[in-house]
Design a protein around this motif. Sequence first.
Motif, PDB file in Angstrom:
ATOM      1  N   HIS A  28       0.837  -1.212   0.000  1.00  0.00           N
ATOM      2  CA  HIS A  28       0.000   0.000   0.000  1.00  0.00           C
ATOM      3  C   HIS A  28       0.862   1.247   0.000  1.00  0.00           C
ATOM      4  CE1 HIS A  28      -2.790  -3.023   1.540  1.00  0.00           C
ATOM      5  NE2 HIS A  28      -3.748  -2.256   1.107  1.00  0.00           N
ATOM      6  N   LYS A  67      -6.918  -0.627   7.761  1.00  0.00           N
ATOM      7  CA  LYS A  67      -6.149  -1.804   8.218  1.00  0.00           C
ATOM      8  C   LYS A  67      -4.994  -1.420   9.126  1.00  0.00           C
ATOM      9  CE  LYS A  67      -5.394  -4.096   3.953  1.00  0.00           C
ATOM     10  NZ  LYS A  67      -5.884  -2.870   3.439  1.00  0.00           N
ATOM     11  N   SER A 105     -13.294   0.687  -0.812  1.00  0.00           N
ATOM     12  CA  SER A 105     -12.655  -0.531  -0.329  1.00  0.00           C
ATOM     13  C   SER A 105     -13.496  -1.794  -0.543  1.00  0.00           C
ATOM     14  CB  SER A 105     -12.360  -0.358   1.159  1.00  0.00           C
ATOM     15  OG  SER A 105     -11.826  -1.548   1.654  1.00  0.00           O
ATOM     16  N   PHE A 106     -12.804  -2.887  -0.820  1.00  0.00           N
ATOM     17  CA  PHE A 106     -13.446  -4.198  -1.013  1.00  0.00           C
ATOM     18  C   PHE A 106     -14.323  -4.566   0.179  1.00  0.00           C
ATOM     19  CE2 PHE A 106     -13.253  -8.870  -0.466  1.00  0.00           C
ATOM     20  CZ  PHE A 106     -13.831  -9.280  -1.654  1.00  0.00           C
ATOM     21  N   ASP A 127      -8.037   0.153  -8.665  1.00  0.00           N
ATOM     22  CA  ASP A 127      -7.540  -0.378  -7.389  1.00  0.00           C
ATOM     23  C   ASP A 127      -7.657  -1.903  -7.379  1.00  0.00           C
ATOM     24  OD1 ASP A 127      -6.481   0.014  -4.804  1.00  0.00           O
ATOM     25  OD2 ASP A 127      -8.463   0.021  -3.887  1.00  0.00           O
ATOM     26  N   ALA A 131      -4.855  -5.318  -7.492  1.00  0.00           N
ATOM     27  CA  ALA A 131      -4.903  -6.402  -6.492  1.00  0.00           C
ATOM     28  C   ALA A 131      -4.862  -7.769  -7.161  1.00  0.00           C
ATOM     29  CB  ALA A 131      -6.158  -6.267  -5.632  1.00  0.00           C
ATOM     30  N   ARG A 139       1.542  -8.471  -3.977  1.00  0.00           N
ATOM     31  CA  ARG A 139       0.976  -7.695  -2.866  1.00  0.00           C
ATOM     32  C   ARG A 139       0.341  -8.601  -1.823  1.00  0.00           C
ATOM     33  NH1 ARG A 139      -3.200  -3.741  -4.496  1.00  0.00           N
ATOM     34  NH2 ARG A 139      -2.778  -2.695  -2.524  1.00  0.00           N
ATOM     35  N   ALA A 140      -0.344  -9.634  -2.265  1.00  0.00           N
ATOM     36  CA  ALA A 140      -0.995 -10.535  -1.313  1.00  0.00           C
ATOM     37  C   ALA A 140       0.050 -11.191  -0.411  1.00  0.00           C
ATOM     38  CB  ALA A 140      -1.818 -11.584  -2.044  1.00  0.00           C
ATOM     39  N   TYR A 143       1.385  -8.722   2.124  1.00  0.00           N
ATOM     40  CA  TYR A 143       0.432  -8.493   3.216  1.00  0.00           C
ATOM     41  C   TYR A 143       0.337  -9.713   4.133  1.00  0.00           C
ATOM     42  CZ  TYR A 143      -3.639  -6.950   5.777  1.00  0.00           C
ATOM     43  OH  TYR A 143      -4.489  -6.586   6.782  1.00  0.00           O
ATOM     44  N   GLY A 144       0.276 -10.899   3.524  1.00  0.00           N
ATOM     45  CA  GLY A 144       0.251 -12.135   4.311  1.00  0.00           C
ATOM     46  C   GLY A 144       1.504 -12.248   5.179  1.00  0.00           C
ATOM     47  N   TYR A 167     -13.196 -10.704   7.540  1.00  0.00           N
ATOM     48  CA  TYR A 167     -12.313 -10.307   6.441  1.00  0.00           C
ATOM     49  C   TYR A 167     -11.250  -9.324   6.930  1.00  0.00           C
ATOM     50  CZ  TYR A 167     -10.376  -8.409   2.211  1.00  0.00           C
ATOM     51  OH  TYR A 167      -9.472  -8.014   1.247  1.00  0.00           O
ATOM     52  N   GLY A 170      -8.231 -10.660   8.678  1.00  0.00           N
ATOM     53  CA  GLY A 170      -7.216 -11.170   7.750  1.00  0.00           C
ATOM     54  C   GLY A 170      -6.550 -12.443   8.237  1.00  0.00           C
ATOM     55  N   THR A 172      -6.071 -15.734   7.732  1.00  0.00           N
ATOM     56  CA  THR A 172      -6.274 -16.745   6.700  1.00  0.00           C
ATOM     57  C   THR A 172      -4.910 -17.089   6.113  1.00  0.00           C
ATOM     58  OG1 THR A 172      -7.582 -17.212   4.700  1.00  0.00           O
ATOM     59  CG2 THR A 172      -6.670 -15.022   4.857  1.00  0.00           C
ATOM     60  N   HIS A 177      -6.738 -16.492   0.561  1.00  0.00           N
ATOM     61  CA  HIS A 177      -7.143 -15.118   0.205  1.00  0.00           C
ATOM     62  C   HIS A 177      -7.469 -15.000  -1.290  1.00  0.00           C
ATOM     63  CE1 HIS A 177      -7.435 -10.780   0.486  1.00  0.00           C
ATOM     64  NE2 HIS A 177      -6.526 -10.645  -0.447  1.00  0.00           N
ATOM     65  N   LYS A 181     -11.034 -13.423  -1.962  1.00  0.00           N
ATOM     66  CA  LYS A 181     -11.127 -12.096  -2.579  1.00  0.00           C
ATOM     67  C   LYS A 181     -10.643 -12.055  -4.030  1.00  0.00           C
ATOM     68  CE  LYS A 181      -9.376  -7.389  -2.452  1.00  0.00           C
ATOM     69  NZ  LYS A 181      -8.463  -6.433  -1.827  1.00  0.00           N
ATOM     70  N   LEU A 182      -9.376 -12.376  -4.257  1.00  0.00           N
ATOM     71  CA  LEU A 182      -8.744 -12.024  -5.529  1.00  0.00           C
ATOM     72  C   LEU A 182      -9.442 -12.599  -6.764  1.00  0.00           C
ATOM     73  CD1 LEU A 182      -4.989 -12.219  -4.406  1.00  0.00           C
ATOM     74  CD2 LEU A 182      -6.610 -10.327  -4.261  1.00  0.00           C
TER      75      LEU A 182
HETATM   76  P1  ADP Z   1      -8.959  -2.618  -0.485  1.00  0.00           P
HETATM   77  O1  ADP Z   1      -7.659  -1.921  -0.797  1.00  0.00           O
HETATM   78  O2  ADP Z   1      -9.924  -2.729  -1.615  1.00  0.00           O
HETATM   79  O3  ADP Z   1      -9.579  -2.207   0.820  1.00  0.00           O
HETATM   80  P2  ADP Z   1      -7.779  -4.665   0.922  1.00  0.00           P
HETATM   81  O4  ADP Z   1      -7.310  -3.601   1.814  1.00  0.00           O
HETATM   82  O5  ADP Z   1      -8.621  -5.748   1.445  1.00  0.00           O
HETATM   83  O6  ADP Z   1      -8.572  -4.073  -0.266  1.00  0.00           O
HETATM   84  O7  ADP Z   1      -6.555  -5.277   0.223  1.00  0.00           O
HETATM   85  C1  ADP Z   1      -5.454  -4.533  -0.190  1.00  0.00           C
HETATM   86  C2  ADP Z   1      -4.326  -5.457  -0.546  1.00  0.00           C
HETATM   87  O8  ADP Z   1      -3.991  -6.297   0.556  1.00  0.00           O
HETATM   88  C3  ADP Z   1      -4.696  -6.361  -1.692  1.00  0.00           C
HETATM   89  O9  ADP Z   1      -3.651  -6.540  -2.570  1.00  0.00           O
HETATM   90  C4  ADP Z   1      -5.124  -7.600  -0.984  1.00  0.00           C
HETATM   91  O10 ADP Z   1      -5.028  -8.728  -1.763  1.00  0.00           O
HETATM   92  C5  ADP Z   1      -4.195  -7.651   0.199  1.00  0.00           C
HETATM   93  N1  ADP Z   1      -4.831  -8.379   1.303  1.00  0.00           N
HETATM   94  C6  ADP Z   1      -5.885  -8.027   2.065  1.00  0.00           C
HETATM   95  N2  ADP Z   1      -6.190  -8.987   2.970  1.00  0.00           N
HETATM   96  C7  ADP Z   1      -5.285  -9.975   2.780  1.00  0.00           C
HETATM   97  C8  ADP Z   1      -5.042 -11.251   3.388  1.00  0.00           C
HETATM   98  N3  ADP Z   1      -5.785 -11.713   4.398  1.00  0.00           N
HETATM   99  N4  ADP Z   1      -4.019 -11.997   2.905  1.00  0.00           N
HETATM  100  C9  ADP Z   1      -3.254 -11.548   1.897  1.00  0.00           C
HETATM  101  N5  ADP Z   1      -3.422 -10.367   1.281  1.00  0.00           N
HETATM  102  C10 ADP Z   1      -4.420  -9.581   1.701  1.00  0.00           C
END
Ligand code: ADP
Length: 218
Positions: A28, A67, A105-106, A127, A131, A139-140, A143-144, A167, A170, A172, A177, A181-182
């Motif tokens: 981000h 977040k 946001s998702f 956006d 993702a 990115r996933a 974040y993971g 959700y 997070g 998971t 994920h 979501k993706l």
């Molecule tokens: P948005 O920006 O639409 O609010 P998110 O904040 O949920 O969406 O996600 C932003 C980024 O963080 C994305 O690339 C998303 O895939 C990643 N992300 C969110 N939650 C998770 C998770 N539990 N595990 C891995 N990646 C995540």
Amino acid sequence: MDTTKQKPVLQNTRNFVKKTLEDAEAGHDFWHILRVLKLSEKIAEKEGGDLFVIRLGALLHDIADAKFYNGDETIGPKIAREFLETQQVDEGTIEHIVKIIENISFKNSFEGQKFTSKELEIIQDADRLDAIGAIGIARAFVYGGHKNNPIYNPDLKVNLNMSKEEYKKGDTSTINHFYEKLLKLKDMMNTNTGRELAEKRHRFMEDFLKEFYEDWEV
Ligand code: ADP
Ligand code: NI
């Protein structure tokens, strides 16, 4: 606001966002913002919309992601409003940008999005495109990793009916994920241009998952 005045406002906004996101998590950071800005402009070429609002909205959409603020969803819109007021942006435009940030946001899709506009639709598609595909995968995992989630755990079931709170937690595996979501994003695109751009990125994620399971099983 007339166009000669828009240019310095956009430049100031860019500088403000860059500075604010200096220490942001890699998924981000300011590079995410620049990619979303470019994708938004590309979609707007085909779909129209007010470019000033689109650019400001794209630049400010993650100015304070909930977040990273204990789930508080009011901070981003507040920071954006306060900044735009220093730039003498008119109240109508500020209100529109604030609504975009509140609704992009998702996680808002869990309770039904309350506001929409062509400009929001475009930035939201941009956006979401960032993702998915190769960058989305990167990115996933960033974040993971940041959450210290497992890459994959075959014993962890995918939860397709998550609540917004679940959700946001997070909790998971990053592979899960993809399903939570993706892989859903392609069918959630607002614009035809967004949908077209999503196809190739979506296929790349499917190929990635196929390889991943092959390598996992050996
Ligand atoms: P948005 O920006 O639409 O609010 P998110 O904040 O949920 O969406 O996600 C932003 C980024 O963080 C994305 O690339 C998303 O895939 C990643 N992300 C969110 N939650 C998770 C998770 N539990 N595990 C891995 N990646 C995540
Ligand atoms: Ni974003």
